[in-house]
Design a protein around this motif. Sequence first.
Motif, short mmCIF file in Angstrom:
data_model
loop_
_atom_site.label_atom_id
_atom_site.label_comp_id
_atom_site.label_asym_id
_atom_site.label_seq_id
_atom_site.Cartn_x
_atom_site.Cartn_y
_atom_site.Cartn_z
N VAL A 1 33.90 76.80 41.58
CA VAL A 1 35.22 77.37 41.87
C VAL A 1 35.81 76.71 43.10
CG1 VAL A 1 36.48 79.49 42.41
CG2 VAL A 1 34.49 79.60 40.91
N LEU B 1 39.35 77.56 45.37
CA LEU B 1 40.47 78.48 45.49
C LEU B 1 41.20 78.30 46.81
CD1 LEU B 1 38.93 81.88 44.29
CD2 LEU B 1 40.62 80.51 43.08
N ALA C 1 34.95 83.52 39.67
CA ALA C 1 36.21 83.16 40.33
C ALA C 1 37.04 84.39 40.63
CB ALA C 1 36.99 82.18 39.45
#
Length: 341
Positions: free
Chosen positions: A260, A262, A304
Amino acid sequence: MPTPAPAAPEPAPTAPPVAVLGECVADAFTVPAPGGGERTSTPSIGLEVLPGGGPANTAVALARLGTPTRFLGRLSRDVFGRLFREHLAASGVDLAAAVEAAEPSTLAVADVDADGRAEYSFHAEGTADWQWTDGELERAAAAPAACLHTGSLALVRPPGGEAVERLLPRVRGRATVSIDPNVRPLLVEPAVYRERLPRWCAAADILRLSDDDLGHLLPGAGVEEAAGVLHGHGAALVVVTLGAAGAYASLEGAGGAERVRLRAPAEPTAVVDTVGAGDAFMGGLLHSLHTAGALGGRLDGLTASALEQALATAAAVAAATCAVRGADPPRTHQMGRHMRR
């Protein structure tokens, strides 16, 4: 014969607490001098002393949000030590594993600029926070915990810093390990942090850095490049807080777990000061991960969506802390929509 009453359902298992290891610091802020501003023959300043210290602030944030939290610290018997105990206990932090120390407390005098950023001068030689022994740490950390969070000066200042570092691989066999280096170049040369950083990453599942920390530890590296370096040393989750620009998170899942990347915005707020904002962010992050059941191992189950929720909660907790004077993180009822259910 009467029908037997149904057996009471088994209570749901309670997740082990988050243990936070590190220092308490008395944060002194300048206030108008005593005497109402009247001229005297001797210049003076007034000081308002509030309980602080990065790990203690994180423990307070966690407990106020409702996460069971145990503080592993060396608390002085002096007047500041009594202040720390009162503050932590009133916030719901478990102090059963704290050490009662003979040495004095650490004091930091904060000079806050017009933008709310604080510069500190420290009075920290020979104080209680850095005197950990291996035996004290083994006893303090013996109880079950979902996560051990540490960092800041207690991880790097002698003589106890090396003992804290030795503890981490032993704890990692039974809990998630989280580290926030919280670089303080006035007290410890950044080169010392840089030399130890690979060992910390090897012991840590979660590593949180500020953009200032990143500048000291990996000069010139952007967040993506830095995350790659830190993953290479062993950290599974790297979070970099970027002030008003929000935060960046990189999760390098192991064993086929999710990978992930972000970016999360900062929560808008009217800033009074930024004292304790990063510590509050860390508290919000760990609270959300604990609530999601993601702590206790190597973050293999972290998704996520759970990480996105954790970043949003962390940003909201940090913003609420910036909106008040000093390191005074919010309680659950003040967080509203930001709290994970």
